[in-house]
Design a protein around this motif. Structure first.
Motif: not given
Length: 319
Positions: A98-116
């Protein structure tokens, strides 16, 4: 993955232990989860079926909606079950995943906000070169690099959190396996691991914030040089939805993860609810209700669906 742990399971204490509050909270968060799924799936389907939305901005938005769905799904079903169940145990492996998957997708959101933000920067500051700079291969490369970088980072972070020895209490004072409440249960020396985790958060959040900040500084300079007040208003309106999402996401994230461990208190659960449950629900409305193209495409799809329904009703009445 996992070090010299002696715990085989943990107990999630949840949002509240008040039995009178659990059922109302279950209904509330169930509605929020349903709206999150419907809203984000709706945006994804709308972008797929609307040719006018086949642009890099909405390509990134569909991936952002996908990560919102995943973040919410990692947390909400377990949280809802715990609100109605007396057995709130979770296995060591289940907690780690649960920790791994949540942090994984939360980190992707962080990167995508920068990309956007970079996408907005190119669209406003270099409109004549936009098609060349933000081409389809570049879009895929930016999204793929976000996934790969987040995956490698979260593997290291998960090892640092769960690689220690859990030989004390097994009660996690939270409604999911988050980094701070789990680290409180580790009885081995975690100083070096905490430094790595802090570095992980810094690289993901702070560097993404720098990219966003520099992009918007460049956008602001370009907008202020525009001669037409209408053009300036249109540019600011275009960026408003992204700025709102960035403010909510990074505001709660910085409050949660970039404060000293001794400063964490009961408000962390409230911030986590905003961060993991409410913000994924709000993002579809932030990007759709403030965007004319999305509303126009939604109205076209609605009219098309209504026309098909009337046509089928007419054919069935004749037969």
């Amino acid at each position: 993955m996992g070090g010299n742990h002696t715990q085989t399971e943990f107990i999630l204490l949840g949002i509240t232990d008040n039995p009178y509050a659990q059922t109302p909270l279950f209904v509330l968060f169930l509605l929020i989860y349903i709206v999150t799924l419907v809203g984000n799936f709706g945006i994804t389907i709308l972008v797929r079926v609307s040719p006018s939305l086949h642009t890099p901005m909405y390509f990134f938005l569909t991936h952002f909606a996908f990560t919102d769905i995943c973040c919410s799904t990692v947390i909400s079903p377990r949280m809802l079950a715990d609100l109605l169940s007396e057995d709130k145990t979770i296995s060591f492996t289940g907690c780690m995943m649960q920790f791994l998957t949540f942090v994984f997708f939360a980190a992707i959101e962080c990167q995508l906000l920068a990309v956007m933000a970079y996408d907005w920067h190119v669209a406003i500051c270099h409109p004549l070169l936009y098609v060349t700079i933000i081409s389809s291969p570049v879009c895929w490369q930016l999204v793929a690099s976000s996934y790969v970088f987040s995956f490698l980072s979260v593997i290291i972070c998960t090892w640092c959190v769960f690689g220690g020895s859990f030989c004390g209490l097994n009660r996690i004072d939270h409604f999911f396996c988050d980094v701070v409440p789990v680290l409180k249960l580790v009885c081995s020396d975690m100083h070096s691991s905490e430094m790595v985790i802090f570095g992980f958060i810094t690289i993901n959040a702070v560097l993404a914030s720098v990219v966003i900040l520099l992009s918007y500084i460049s956008i602001l300079r370009t907008v202020l040089r525009m001669c037409s007040a209408q053009s300036r208003a249109r540019a600011f309106h275009t960026c408003a939805s992204h700025l709102m999402a960035v403010s909510m996401y990074f505001g709660t994230g910085f409050f949660m993860y970039l404060q000293p461990p001794s400063s964490h208190r009961s408000l962390d659960k409230v911030a986590s609810i905003f961060y993991a449950v409410l913000i994924p629900r709000l993002n579809p409305f932030i990007y759709s209700l403030r965007n004319r193209e999305v509303k126009r495409s939604l109205m076209k799809c609605g009219r098309r669906f209504f026309s098909c329904w009337q046509h089928r009703r007419f054919l069935s009445s004749r037969t």
